[in-house]
Design a protein around this motif. Structure first.
Motif, short mmCIF file in Angstrom:
data_model
loop_
_atom_site.label_atom_id
_atom_site.label_comp_id
_atom_site.label_asym_id
_atom_site.label_seq_id
_atom_site.Cartn_x
_atom_site.Cartn_y
_atom_site.Cartn_z
N SER A 119 80.62 21.71 40.58
CA SER A 119 81.23 22.71 41.44
C SER A 119 82.41 23.41 40.80
N ASN A 126 80.45 27.50 51.35
CA ASN A 126 80.78 26.28 50.61
C ASN A 126 81.85 25.52 51.37
N GLY A 169 82.50 22.30 50.53
CA GLY A 169 82.69 21.11 49.71
C GLY A 169 83.98 21.05 48.91
N ARG A 200 89.74 22.30 54.18
CA ARG A 200 88.44 22.48 53.55
C ARG A 200 88.11 23.96 53.36
#
Length: 284
Positions: free
Chosen positions: A9, A108, A110, A129
């Motif tokens: 990532s 996204n 993550g 997040r």
């Protein structure tokens, strides 16, 4: 500035993921930097960090060499990203970082942004997040090294304005990050800061044939000793404008090793992409 691959990532100088290769030397190995930067396309993560390493192998190596620990609240716009990169609050709900730190654009959730502290272990840390990522359009591992990360909620801290002209692309800059304090070293618990001088394109190209002068800006001491390194990728390089306001002129991008003599750090030239960044942020 050193760069290690960390995860699928993110990316900056480690390739393959989990390994931090020795940076190439000048000559035929110069072309290896392209391969390293393009590792992102293969899912590697390249990371850079504020390197405060000694100028020689025989020099002492205390926890911080060439830089000092930042004070709490000194750079409130600094953000640590969970893939191992740095960033800065462009808006209260948007982080500006490096394209090589992310794996593409789209939804996204993550990535976790940590802000509000110099000590990453502090109980006062603000953690939010991500919801979306926008990697610079056309990014292919060379130049255009910027990205935006949208946060799930705003962080109520000061933002860092970006340079919209080249007026501040000179003088002495400040760099900060939680990256390694020496080449190949571990990333840091505490935010470190250092100052690095502007290096003209003509000088920087003597070290890096692949420099993209219209999109990148260099900084560092010819004798080495102060630089960004593994783990600082995506973090800001900044200075004060004429009104005394911190202004971001660069994004930690790449370089050979950390703080090596004759090899300055290479940063994304923010002013080149200011209009694109503003437009992208408005539509993120």
């Amino acid at each position: 500035m050193g760069h290690p691959a960390v995860s699928p990532s993110g990316a900056e100088r480690l390739c393959p993921a989990g390994r931090s290769p020795q940076p190439p030397t000048r000559g035929s190995q110069l072309k290896l930097i392209s391969a390293l930067k393009r590792c992102v396309a293969a899912g590697a993560v390249i990371l850079a960090a504020v390197s405060l390493q000694p100028t020689s192998a025989s020099a002492a190596a205390p926890p911080v060499v060439g830089g000092t620990r930042a004070a709490q609240g000194e750079f409130p716009f600094m953000v640590r990203l969970s893939m191992g990169c740095g960033g800065a609050l462009y808006a209260k709900d948007i982080v500006l970082t490096a394209a090589h730190c992310v794996s593409g654009s789209g939804n996204n959730t993550g990535i976790t942004a940590t802000a509000g502290v110099v000590d990453l272990n502090s109980s006062s840390a603000i953690k939010v997040r991500s919801t979306k990522v926008l990697q610079a359009p056309g990014y292919n591992g060379t130049g255009k090294d910027w990205a935006l990360i949208k946060l799930a909620q705003p962080i109520n801290l000061p933002t860092l304005k970006i340079a919209e002209t080249t007026a501040y692309n000179s003088g002495t800059f400040t760099v900060a990050g939680w990256g390694a304090a020496r080449e190949g070293g571990a990333q840091q618990r505490y935010l470190l800061k250092a100052q690095v001088p502007f290096v003209p394109d003509s000088t920087c190209r003597q070290a890096y044939d692949e420099l993209v002068p219209s999109e990148e800006i260099c900084a560092g001491y010819n004798e080495g000793g102060v630089d960004t390194c593994q783990g600082d990728s995506g973090g800001p390089m900044f200075r004060k404008d004429n009104a005394g306001v911190w202004t971001q002129v660069g994004i930690v991008s790449w370089g050979y090793g950390c703080a090596r003599a004759g090899y300055p750090g290479v940063y994304t030239e923010v002013s080149t992409f200011a209009a694109a960044i503003k437009s992208a942020a408005a539509n993120l």
